[in-house]
Design a protein around this motif. Structure first.
Motif: not given
Ligand SMILES: [Zn+2]
Length: 335
Positions: A31, A33, A156, A218, A274
């Motif tokens: 996870h 970005h 997602k 999360h 994340d």
């Protein structure tokens, strides 16, 4: 499940990346970005200091990913979907400049209402017509995103503190439908403080999704082992995926992974940060000050040594970083 070969010989045993199918994703952060962008801001205020220059930002991101590769990570899953400023041509440029495999995602990120394009169409909407969410998600997976040909390898959806609002419910059901049609795995953004990973599981199961194909993202924000046990008992993976974000401390995040390993759940966890290589939504200086370890190398440099020191074995680390991601991404059966 075959993990041999170049990855072009069977869609079932490979994962789609920005450079095409890969059979063996290797050590994977599940996870992350690459870019979080606000296109409407950038169109209208292009001269802001956090402004956007594709080539410059691509070079910068590739540098970070190359450092990650040197630290032993082979693949990152870029969970930037609609609502987070997904712009695949920019990530494609990054993929040309780095040896790290990048997996694209499709889906939609909202905690409440749908963007008007979707919200004003579909069931119960003011103007009616077809619900295009699932259609677009499937197109991203089967034909590729935009005109890039890059196919999404993950779906997602997100739920915030408001829980499953009507807009969020439409996204989750559309993600489930796209999953049923394509077999691509699902990950979520959940809100651990309200334990709503359980609500996501309930709705996805109602939609016929095998929960072993789902990562509850999360989950690692939580230190509530009973909650995490419940998510595992329902069959899903836990995203221990915000290492470096300080609202749950480093010590608590590590202790939770250690405790779940001791309980025999290394086969159900994946690790990540994340993080963003570039994100125009945060003030970079403030983030660096408040969350100094919020970057791609934190797991390799700090988390893995802390896990080892607390008794987590190499075999368990390999499960969390290599085996579980491969099983999830290639659609293999869980051992
Ligand atoms: Zn994220």
């Amino acid at each position: 499940m075959s993990t041999e070969g170049t990855g072009t010989e069977g869609a079932d045993a490979s994962v789609e990346t920005f450079r095409g199918p890969v059979a063996e994703p290797g050590a994977t952060l599940m996870h992350e970005h690459i870019f979080g962008l606000s296109p409407e801001i950038l169109w209208n205020w292009p001269d802001i200091p956090e402004g956007w220059d594709l080539e410059e930002r691509a070079q910068e991101a590739a540098g970070k990913l190359n450092d990650l590769k040197a630290a032993g990570i082979d693949t990152v899953v870029d969970l930037t979907v609609i609502g987070l400023g997904r712009y695949v041509p920019a990530v494609q440029r990054v993929a040309e400049l780095t040896g790290v495999n990048i997996v694209a995602a499709t889906g939609l990120y909202t905690y409440d209402a749908l963007p008007p394009y979707f919200g004003n169409r579909g069931p119960g909407s003011l103007f009616g017509g077809p619900d295009r969410l699932a259609e677009f998600f499937v197109r991203d997976i089967t034909e590729g995103i935009g005109r890039t040909g890059v196919k999404a390898g993950m779906l997602k959806c997100a739920t915030g503190r408001q829980g499953i609002t009507p807009g969020v419910e439409r996204v989750i059901r559309a993600v489930a439908q796209a999953h049923r049609e394509t077999g691509v795995p699902i990950t979520t953004h959940s809100e651990s403080s309200t334990r709503n990973g359980l609500d996501q599981q309930k709705l996805l199961a109602e939609e016929g999704v095998d929960l072993s194909r789902v990562v509850i993202g999360h989950a690692g924000d939580s230190t509530d082992l009973a909650y995490l046990e419940e998510l595992v008992a329902n069959g899903s993976y836990l995203g221990m995926d915000r290492f470096g974000i300080e609202f749950t401390s480093f010590e608590d995040r590590v202790a939770t992974v250690v405790a779940m390993c001791e309980r025999g759940h290394a086969s159900r966890m994946v690790l990540s940060h994340d993080s963003y290589c570039f994100n125009d939504r945060f003030e970079p200086e403030v983030v660096r000050e408040r969350h100094p370890n919020y970057h791609l190398l934190h797991i390799s440099r700090d988390v893995l040594p802390a896990l080892r020191a607390a008794g987590v074995t190499e075999e368990q680390i390999t499960q969390m970083l290599v085996d579980n991601p491969r099983t999830i991404l290639t659609g293999g059966r869980r051992p």
